[in-house]
Design an enzyme around this catalytic site. Sequence first.
Site, mmCIF file in Angstrom:
data_model
loop_
_atom_site.group_PDB
_atom_site.id
_atom_site.type_symbol
_atom_site.label_atom_id
_atom_site.label_comp_id
_atom_site.label_asym_id
_atom_site.label_seq_id
_atom_site.Cartn_x
_atom_site.Cartn_y
_atom_site.Cartn_z
ATOM 1 N N ASP A 1 5.267 -6.019 14.002
ATOM 2 C CA ASP A 1 4.396 -5.490 12.956
ATOM 3 C C ASP A 1 3.008 -5.200 13.528
ATOM 4 O O ASP A 1 2.279 -6.121 13.905
ATOM 5 C CB ASP A 1 4.303 -6.510 11.816
ATOM 6 C CG ASP A 1 3.647 -5.948 10.565
ATOM 7 O OD1 ASP A 1 2.938 -4.941 10.668
ATOM 8 O OD2 ASP A 1 3.858 -6.537 9.494
ATOM 9 N N SER B 1 3.299 -6.635 2.104
ATOM 10 C CA SER B 1 2.053 -6.115 2.653
ATOM 11 C C SER B 1 0.874 -6.475 1.748
ATOM 12 O O SER B 1 0.604 -7.648 1.522
ATOM 13 C CB SER B 1 2.178 -4.603 2.865
ATOM 14 O OG SER B 1 1.090 -4.101 3.602
ATOM 15 N N MET B 2 0.152 -5.491 1.196
ATOM 16 C CA MET B 2 -0.917 -5.831 0.255
ATOM 17 C C MET B 2 -0.381 -6.563 -0.967
ATOM 18 O O MET B 2 -1.081 -7.377 -1.577
ATOM 19 C CB MET B 2 -1.655 -4.568 -0.182
ATOM 20 C CG MET B 2 -2.592 -3.988 0.869
ATOM 21 S SD MET B 2 -3.597 -2.666 0.162
ATOM 22 C CE MET B 2 -4.618 -2.245 1.570
ATOM 23 N N TYR C 1 0.837 -1.209 0.000
ATOM 24 C CA TYR C 1 0.000 0.000 0.000
ATOM 25 C C TYR C 1 0.868 1.254 0.000
ATOM 26 O O TYR C 1 1.802 1.376 0.801
ATOM 27 C CB TYR C 1 -0.896 -0.025 1.240
ATOM 28 C CG TYR C 1 -1.832 1.142 1.390
ATOM 29 C CD1 TYR C 1 -2.979 1.236 0.609
ATOM 30 C CD2 TYR C 1 -1.575 2.136 2.326
ATOM 31 C CE1 TYR C 1 -3.849 2.308 0.758
ATOM 32 C CE2 TYR C 1 -2.440 3.207 2.493
ATOM 33 C CZ TYR C 1 -3.574 3.294 1.697
ATOM 34 O OH TYR C 1 -4.436 4.350 1.847
ATOM 35 N N HIS D 1 6.557 -3.297 10.438
ATOM 36 C CA HIS D 1 5.953 -3.689 9.166
ATOM 37 C C HIS D 1 6.875 -3.449 7.965
ATOM 38 O O HIS D 1 6.718 -4.083 6.920
ATOM 39 C CB HIS D 1 4.648 -2.900 8.969
ATOM 40 C CG HIS D 1 3.849 -3.311 7.776
ATOM 41 N ND1 HIS D 1 3.356 -4.587 7.607
ATOM 42 C CD2 HIS D 1 3.450 -2.599 6.672
ATOM 43 C CE1 HIS D 1 2.675 -4.655 6.466
ATOM 44 N NE2 HIS D 1 2.731 -3.467 5.883
#
Length: 423
Positions: free
Chosen positions: A334, A288-289, A216, A364
């Site tokens: 995270d 992540s995404m 993201y 993260h």
Amino acid sequence: MRALIALATTIGLALTLLTAVAPPAAAADLLSQGKPATSSSTEKASTPASAAVDGDTRTRWSSTFGDRQWLRVDLGANATISQVVLRWETAYARAFQIQTSDDGTAWTTIHSTTTGTGGVQTLDVDGSGRYVRIHGTQRGTAYGYSLWEFQVYGSGTGTPPGNGIPDPTTASLEAANGPLTTATYTVPSPSGYGSGTVTYPTSRGSYPGVVLMPGYQGTQQNLRWLAPRLASWGFVVINVGTNTLTDDPASRGRQITAAGTQLLALGNTAGTPVSGKLNGTLGAVGHSMGGGGVMAALRDDPRFRAGVPTAPYYPNMNFSAVTDPTFFLTCQSDAVAHGNTYAVPWYTSMSQAEKLYIEVPGDHLCPMTDYGDKAKQGKWIVSFLSLWLRADTRFSPFLCGPVRDADQNDTSLVTRWMDTCPL
């Protein structure tokens, strides 16, 4: 007369006994299953070349609707070829050749016919080479060509050369770059994703392709550190920018598929820097995404054979159907996508896959460029993809066994480790 009958009976019995005790001919090995496959074309994303050598008679390769099409498998090393089995879907070849090659360029025909019948064809042949292909010249239907399985049998004459990749060591895998020289190429017209930079080995050879997908608000900068590491160990890597910075995981999964499709097309296009460098096998790494997108690509696109979701994020999603080798890299602190929330439940549910889970210190951002221990992360990712995309077992000690144990037992480096060893 009685004596002649008796003699004939004795001779017949002797021949029967000799036939009975004669050792059977040595069985040929199935050489093609799971090996990299490429083709002149594919009808659609769900019918890739790799489906014809995956051992699954429910999946198939199909070409576009044209007479001159081919399917090629790379056996990894020169081999003696004694038999080829073609398991056709309805769309078969009336005229075709079976051909072999040492280098993937110059071809020798070892079987030719203009009266193909479709169905299951078992062809006894006599040839040798590293590459074997079926070259269709006349279709038997109005469709293209379609094979449930393309099976090549014979005996190997050596070990895979690894495209000039030397035996890995801890020191070489933890270095910033591997043994191969690399170059970069900007994709001129990205299709289905925002932007793409390809990093590839300049040496001669064909390699697996790997798609890198950011998270993201991320850009190609997110995983820029990984592209040259992977390429210098024998991968053609496309580092992707998304259509928009806020694309959700489902969209990122579709963009991974689109980038993989275009990467393979570039490898099949004369005049591009990566022409001939893609062997048809694909993997993906995402943050992540983008890590959620990797999981979606593994679930939905059979061309992707291994994936590395890092700090993956994809709410309310079940990936128990994923059966491809998957390496989850997560970060202990995270607060966005802790392993306990996403990666661990997915890992636990994937009962049919080879799996690796490593949690390391950091938040993260720990898998991103300029964060975390890139020497260790790079070693693990290169080893995982080398093992599962190239079947290069020289890399397995860094994931399983005593060589791995030094990392696994270092609590300052690894806070949780799970795997499906032995490999």
